[in-house]
Design a protein around this motif. Structure first.
Motif, short mmCIF file in Angstrom:
data_model
loop_
_atom_site.label_atom_id
_atom_site.label_comp_id
_atom_site.label_asym_id
_atom_site.label_seq_id
_atom_site.Cartn_x
_atom_site.Cartn_y
_atom_site.Cartn_z
N ARG A 160 1.28 0.57 -12.47
CA ARG A 160 0.49 -0.54 -13.04
C ARG A 160 1.02 -1.88 -12.53
N ILE A 161 2.32 -2.02 -12.49
CA ILE A 161 2.92 -3.28 -12.03
C ILE A 161 2.60 -3.52 -10.56
N LEU A 162 2.62 -2.46 -9.75
CA LEU A 162 2.29 -2.62 -8.33
C LEU A 162 0.87 -3.15 -8.15
N PHE A 163 -0.08 -2.63 -8.91
CA PHE A 163 -1.44 -3.15 -8.82
C PHE A 163 -1.53 -4.59 -9.30
N ASN A 164 -0.77 -4.91 -10.33
CA ASN A 164 -0.76 -6.30 -10.83
C ASN A 164 -0.16 -7.25 -9.79
N ILE A 165 0.87 -6.81 -9.09
CA ILE A 165 1.49 -7.65 -8.05
C ILE A 165 0.47 -7.94 -6.94
N ILE A 166 -0.29 -6.93 -6.54
CA ILE A 166 -1.30 -7.14 -5.50
C ILE A 166 -2.34 -8.14 -6.00
N LYS A 167 -2.76 -7.99 -7.24
CA LYS A 167 -3.75 -8.90 -7.80
C LYS A 167 -3.24 -10.34 -7.77
N GLU A 168 -1.99 -10.54 -8.14
CA GLU A 168 -1.41 -11.89 -8.14
C GLU A 168 -1.22 -12.42 -6.73
N ASN A 169 -0.78 -11.57 -5.81
CA ASN A 169 -0.54 -12.02 -4.44
C ASN A 169 -1.81 -12.34 -3.68
N GLU A 170 -2.90 -11.69 -4.02
CA GLU A 170 -4.14 -11.88 -3.28
C GLU A 170 -5.11 -12.86 -3.93
N CYS A 171 -4.76 -13.39 -5.09
CA CYS A 171 -5.67 -14.34 -5.73
C CYS A 171 -5.67 -15.66 -4.95
N LEU A 172 -6.77 -16.38 -5.08
CA LEU A 172 -6.91 -17.64 -4.38
C LEU A 172 -6.15 -18.72 -5.14
N ALA A 173 -5.02 -19.10 -4.61
CA ALA A 173 -4.18 -20.13 -5.21
C ALA A 173 -3.53 -20.92 -4.07
N LEU A 174 -3.17 -22.13 -4.35
CA LEU A 174 -2.55 -22.97 -3.32
C LEU A 174 -1.26 -22.35 -2.82
N ASP A 175 -0.53 -21.67 -3.70
CA ASP A 175 0.71 -21.01 -3.28
C ASP A 175 0.45 -19.95 -2.21
N ASN A 176 -0.69 -19.28 -2.30
CA ASN A 176 -1.01 -18.23 -1.35
C ASN A 176 -1.61 -18.76 -0.05
N ILE A 177 -2.08 -19.99 -0.07
CA ILE A 177 -2.67 -20.58 1.14
C ILE A 177 -1.61 -21.23 2.01
N PHE A 178 -0.70 -21.96 1.39
CA PHE A 178 0.28 -22.73 2.16
C PHE A 178 1.65 -22.13 2.08
N ILE A 196 0.84 -1.20 0.00
CA ILE A 196 0.00 0.00 0.00
C ILE A 196 0.88 1.25 0.00
N ASP A 197 1.93 1.25 0.81
CA ASP A 197 2.85 2.39 0.85
C ASP A 197 3.53 2.59 -0.50
N SER A 198 3.89 1.50 -1.17
CA SER A 198 4.53 1.61 -2.48
C SER A 198 3.60 2.26 -3.50
N ILE A 199 2.31 1.93 -3.43
CA ILE A 199 1.34 2.56 -4.33
C ILE A 199 1.20 4.04 -4.01
N ASP A 200 1.15 4.38 -2.71
CA ASP A 200 1.07 5.79 -2.31
C ASP A 200 2.26 6.58 -2.85
N ILE A 201 3.44 6.03 -2.68
CA ILE A 201 4.66 6.70 -3.13
C ILE A 201 4.65 6.86 -4.64
N SER A 202 4.27 5.81 -5.34
CA SER A 202 4.26 5.85 -6.81
C SER A 202 3.24 6.87 -7.33
N MET A 203 2.09 6.96 -6.68
CA MET A 203 1.09 7.96 -7.10
C MET A 203 1.62 9.37 -6.89
N LYS A 204 2.27 9.60 -5.75
CA LYS A 204 2.79 10.94 -5.48
C LYS A 204 3.93 11.31 -6.43
#
Length: 127
Positions: free
Chosen positions: A109-127, A79-87
Motif C-alpha cells: 500500500r505504501i509503495l502505491f502511495n509513494i508513486i501517487k505522491e511522486n507522480e502528482c503535478l506539483a512544483l517539487d516534481n517539475i523543478f 515498479i520492481d519494488s511493487i512486483d517484489i512486494s506482490m510476490k
C-alpha cells in the motif's frame, strides 16, 4: 522569438501528457490498490487464506497488465519494488504467515502511495 514559442508549446504538451497520465492511470490505479489491499488485509486478519490467495492472485494479474504502460512513465525501481512486494505477499499468504503477510501488504500500500505522491503535478516534481 519563434524558439521561445516552440519551447513553450513543447513544455505545455509535456505537462499536458503528464496531467493526462496522472488522472487517467496513476490516480485511479493507486486508489484502487490502496482500497483493495486494505480489504485484503482484513481478509488476512480473519485468516481466510483461500479468499486471500484468490484476491492477491487477481491483483497480481491486474498489476501485470497495468505495469506494461507504467514502465514507460514510472521509475523502474518503483515498479520492481511493487512486483517484489506482490510476490512476497502471495508467498506469505500461501504459507499462511499472518504477520508477514500483513506487513508486506502494508508495504505494498505504501509503495502505491509513494508513486501517487511522486507522480502528482506539483512544483517539487517539475523543478
Amino acid at each position: 522569438m519563434r524558439m521561445v514559442v516552440i519551447s513553450l508549446i513543447v513544455l505545455l504538451v509535456m505537462v499536458g501528457v503528464w496531467i493526462w497520465f496522472h488522472f487517467t492511470s496513476v490516480e485511479p490505479i493507486t486508489s484502487y490498490y490502496w482500497e483493495n489491499v486494505e480489504s485484503l488485509l482484513n481478509v488476512v486478519d480473519r485468516e481466510d487464506w483461500d479468499t486471500a490467495e484468490r484476491d492477491i492472485e487477481f491483483y497480481r494479474q491486474k498489476w501485470d497488465g497495468e505495469r506494461k504502460l507504467w514502465v514507460y512513465f514510472i521509475n523502474q525501481d518503483e515498479i520492481d519494488s511493487i512486483d517484489i512486494s506482490m510476490k512476497r505477499s502471495l508467498s506469505y499468504i500461501k504459507n499462511k504467515d499472518k504477520n508477514k503477510a500483513q506487513a508486506e501488504l502494508e508495504h505494498l500500500r505504501i509503495l502505491f502511495n509513494i508513486i501517487k505522491e511522486n507522480e502528482c503535478l506539483a512544483l517539487d516534481n517539475i523543478f
